[in-house]
Design a protein around this motif. Structure first.
Motif, PDB file in Angstrom:
ATOM      1  N   GLY B   1       0.815  -1.203   0.000  1.00  0.00           N
ATOM      2  CA  GLY B   1       0.000   0.000   0.000  1.00  0.00           C
ATOM      3  C   GLY B   1       0.847   1.250   0.000  1.00  0.00           C
ATOM      4  N   GLU B   2       0.169   2.370  -0.060  1.00  0.00           N
ATOM      5  CA  GLU B   2       0.858   3.657  -0.100  1.00  0.00           C
ATOM      6  C   GLU B   2       1.498   3.985   1.238  1.00  0.00           C
ATOM      7  OE1 GLU B   2       1.077   6.862  -2.680  1.00  0.00           O
ATOM      8  OE2 GLU B   2       2.608   6.110  -1.295  1.00  0.00           O
ATOM      9  N   ASN B   3       2.664   4.628   1.174  1.00  0.00           N
ATOM     10  CA  ASN B   3       3.364   5.115   2.357  1.00  0.00           C
ATOM     11  C   ASN B   3       3.849   6.528   2.066  1.00  0.00           C
ATOM     12  OD1 ASN B   3       4.622   4.867   4.987  1.00  0.00           O
ATOM     13  ND2 ASN B   3       6.558   4.812   3.887  1.00  0.00           N
ATOM     14  N   VAL B   4       3.537   7.451   2.951  1.00  0.00           N
ATOM     15  CA  VAL B   4       3.915   8.845   2.740  1.00  0.00           C
ATOM     16  C   VAL B   4       4.813   9.304   3.887  1.00  0.00           C
ATOM     17  CG1 VAL B   4       3.069  11.206   2.498  1.00  0.00           C
ATOM     18  CG2 VAL B   4       1.754   9.312   1.533  1.00  0.00           C
ATOM     19  N   GLU B   5       5.962   9.835   3.531  1.00  0.00           N
ATOM     20  CA  GLU B   5       6.881  10.375   4.523  1.00  0.00           C
ATOM     21  C   GLU B   5       6.950  11.889   4.367  1.00  0.00           C
ATOM     22  OE1 GLU B   5       9.816   6.472   4.969  1.00  0.00           O
ATOM     23  OE2 GLU B   5      10.648   8.438   4.470  1.00  0.00           O
ATOM     24  N   GLN B   6       7.037  12.573   5.490  1.00  0.00           N
ATOM     25  CA  GLN B   6       6.996  14.034   5.484  1.00  0.00           C
ATOM     26  C   GLN B   6       8.118  14.588   6.353  1.00  0.00           C
ATOM     27  OE1 GLN B   6       3.084  15.582   6.351  1.00  0.00           O
ATOM     28  NE2 GLN B   6       3.806  17.676   6.605  1.00  0.00           N
ATOM     29  N   HIS B   7       8.774  15.647   5.848  1.00  0.00           N
ATOM     30  CA  HIS B   7       9.875  16.294   6.573  1.00  0.00           C
ATOM     31  C   HIS B   7       9.849  17.797   6.320  1.00  0.00           C
ATOM     32  CE1 HIS B   7      11.722  12.435   7.455  1.00  0.00           C
ATOM     33  NE2 HIS B   7      11.442  12.090   6.208  1.00  0.00           N
ATOM     34  N   PRO B   8      10.240  18.621   7.284  1.00  0.00           N
ATOM     35  CA  PRO B   8      10.627  18.225   8.642  1.00  0.00           C
ATOM     36  C   PRO B   8       9.398  18.054   9.529  1.00  0.00           C
ATOM     37  CG  PRO B   8      10.814  20.584   8.409  1.00  0.00           C
ATOM     38  CD  PRO B   8      10.363  20.063   7.072  1.00  0.00           C
ATOM     39  N   SER B   9       9.601  17.586  10.723  1.00  0.00           N
ATOM     40  CA  SER B   9       8.482  17.436  11.646  1.00  0.00           C
ATOM     41  C   SER B   9       8.137  18.781  12.290  1.00  0.00           C
ATOM     42  CB  SER B   9       8.797  16.398  12.724  1.00  0.00           C
ATOM     43  OG  SER B   9       9.987  16.753  13.414  1.00  0.00           O
ATOM     44  N   THR B  10       9.136  19.629  12.478  1.00  0.00           N
ATOM     45  CA  THR B  10       8.904  20.987  12.966  1.00  0.00           C
ATOM     46  C   THR B  10       9.733  21.953  12.138  1.00  0.00           C
ATOM     47  OG1 THR B  10      10.652  20.790  14.622  1.00  0.00           O
ATOM     48  CG2 THR B  10       8.436  20.235  15.330  1.00  0.00           C
ATOM     49  N   LEU B  11       9.207  23.150  11.982  1.00  0.00           N
ATOM     50  CA  LEU B  11       9.875  24.163  11.181  1.00  0.00           C
ATOM     51  C   LEU B  11       9.582  25.529  11.780  1.00  0.00           C
ATOM     52  CD1 LEU B  11      11.467  24.915   8.636  1.00  0.00           C
ATOM     53  CD2 LEU B  11       9.322  24.862   7.344  1.00  0.00           C
ATOM     54  N   SER B  12      10.643  26.222  12.165  1.00  0.00           N
ATOM     55  CA  SER B  12      10.486  27.559  12.730  1.00  0.00           C
ATOM     56  C   SER B  12      11.112  28.567  11.788  1.00  0.00           C
ATOM     57  CB  SER B  12      11.178  27.637  14.110  1.00  0.00           C
ATOM     58  OG  SER B  12      10.529  26.805  15.044  1.00  0.00           O
ATOM     59  N   VAL B  13      10.359  29.588  11.441  1.00  0.00           N
ATOM     60  CA  VAL B  13      10.848  30.634  10.538  1.00  0.00           C
ATOM     61  C   VAL B  13      10.463  31.991  11.092  1.00  0.00           C
ATOM     62  CG1 VAL B  13      10.711  29.112   8.514  1.00  0.00           C
ATOM     63  CG2 VAL B  13       8.786  30.616   9.079  1.00  0.00           C
ATOM     64  N   GLN B  14      11.144  33.002  10.589  1.00  0.00           N
ATOM     65  CA  GLN B  14      10.792  34.379  10.925  1.00  0.00           C
ATOM     66  C   GLN B  14       9.748  34.878   9.934  1.00  0.00           C
ATOM     67  OE1 GLN B  14      12.458  34.606  14.226  1.00  0.00           O
ATOM     68  NE2 GLN B  14      12.204  36.684  13.466  1.00  0.00           N
ATOM     69  N   GLU B  15       8.900  35.744  10.407  1.00  0.00           N
ATOM     70  CA  GLU B  15       7.890  36.334   9.539  1.00  0.00           C
ATOM     71  C   GLU B  15       8.554  36.927   8.300  1.00  0.00           C
ATOM     72  OE1 GLU B  15       5.590  39.289  11.522  1.00  0.00           O
ATOM     73  OE2 GLU B  15       4.260  39.647   9.824  1.00  0.00           O
ATOM     74  N   GLY B  16       7.971  36.617   7.148  1.00  0.00           N
ATOM     75  CA  GLY B  16       8.524  37.113   5.899  1.00  0.00           C
ATOM     76  C   GLY B  16       9.422  36.126   5.180  1.00  0.00           C
ATOM     77  N   ASP B  17       9.934  35.151   5.941  1.00  0.00           N
ATOM     78  CA  ASP B  17      10.765  34.115   5.311  1.00  0.00           C
ATOM     79  C   ASP B  17       9.894  33.140   4.538  1.00  0.00           C
ATOM     80  OD1 ASP B  17      13.241  33.731   7.995  1.00  0.00           O
ATOM     81  OD2 ASP B  17      12.958  35.274   6.439  1.00  0.00           O
ATOM     82  N   SER B  18      10.560  32.277   3.766  1.00  0.00           N
ATOM     83  CA  SER B  18       9.863  31.196   3.067  1.00  0.00           C
ATOM     84  C   SER B  18       9.960  29.911   3.877  1.00  0.00           C
ATOM     85  CB  SER B  18      10.479  30.985   1.678  1.00  0.00           C
ATOM     86  OG  SER B  18      10.275  32.111   0.864  1.00  0.00           O
ATOM     87  N   ALA B  19       8.982  29.039   3.666  1.00  0.00           N
ATOM     88  CA  ALA B  19       8.970  27.735   4.330  1.00  0.00           C
ATOM     89  C   ALA B  19       8.731  26.661   3.280  1.00  0.00           C
ATOM     90  CB  ALA B  19       7.875  27.674   5.385  1.00  0.00           C
TER      91      ALA B  19
END
Lengths: 117, 112
Positions: B1-19
């Protein structure tokens, strides 16, 4: 629009009792509905796929006799947690899809927080 | 079956930055890739989706790219704002009446 409601939003029950959760598509017909379980800070885990007028398809590891799913109409699916135990405490979310060629989107209900004491 | 992996688990950015949040999937038959935003205690809300016949899709500050060969897709948020703070889930499926398999989620925190 495509609105999905769930009832109740919160329920507390005693261990050993059964709880029924309703999922309704308010402004569209949903041939297929999905039931998910979500633990705190975790992802959505699909429990079963519910098709109107037929038996639900359960994911591996989900007890079909414990989590009874009924999809009696194109706008209503119900999940009954039978003989609930504290480990069944969780956030249960349903979704519904129109399933047409033009849209694959699943529309989610607001969720039901079940606490078993 | 399908398996989906996602990264990162947490992401901290400053306002105005890209994510940027990345996901990989395993089932080459999957052809529908939505991204959902979930605020605490609320329902997941679709923010953008892409089908396998398209390589990129953009909606204002949000864009999604898909590489079918490598079986990965990414969410790009530009000019982030504090209200973008939430948990983001990717998913993969075969569309129509078919089920979705969700990634593990990314908690995005945008600091003012």
């Amino acid at each position: 629009g495509a609105v999905v409601s769930q009832h109740p939003s919160r329920v507390i029950c005693k261990s050993g009792t059964s709880v029924k959760i309703e999922c309704r598509s308010l402004d569209f017909q949903a041939t297929t509905m999905f039931w998910y379980r979500q633990f705190p800070k975790k992802s959505l885990m699909l429990m079963a796929t519910s098709n109107e007028g037929s038996k639900a398809t359960y994911e591996q590891g989900v007890e079909k006799d414990k989590f009874l799913i009924n999809h009696a109409s194109l706008t209503l699916s119900t999940l009954t947690v039978t003989s609930a135990h504290p480990e069944d405490s969780s956030f249960y979310i349903c979704s519904a899809t129109k399933g047409t060629d033009s849209t694959y989107e699943q529309y989610f209900g607001p969720g039901t927080r079940l606490t078993v004491t | 079956g399908e398996n989906v992996e996602q990264h990162p688990s947490t992401l901290s950015v400053q306002e105005g930055d890209s994510a940027v949040i990345k996901c990989t999937y395993s089932d080459s038959a999957s052809n529908y890739f939505p991204w959902y935003k979930q605020e605490l205690g609320k329902r997941p809300q679709l923010i953008i989706d892409i089908r396998s016949n398209v390589g990129e899709k953009k909606d204002q500050r949000i864009a999604v790219t898909l590489n079918k060969t490598a079986k990965h897709f990414s969410l790009h948020i530009t000019e982030t704002q504090p209200e973008d703070s939430a948990v983001y889930f990717c998913a993969a499926g075969r569309g129509g009446f078919q089920k979705l398999v969700f990634g593990t989620g990314t908690r995005l925190l945008v600091s003012p």
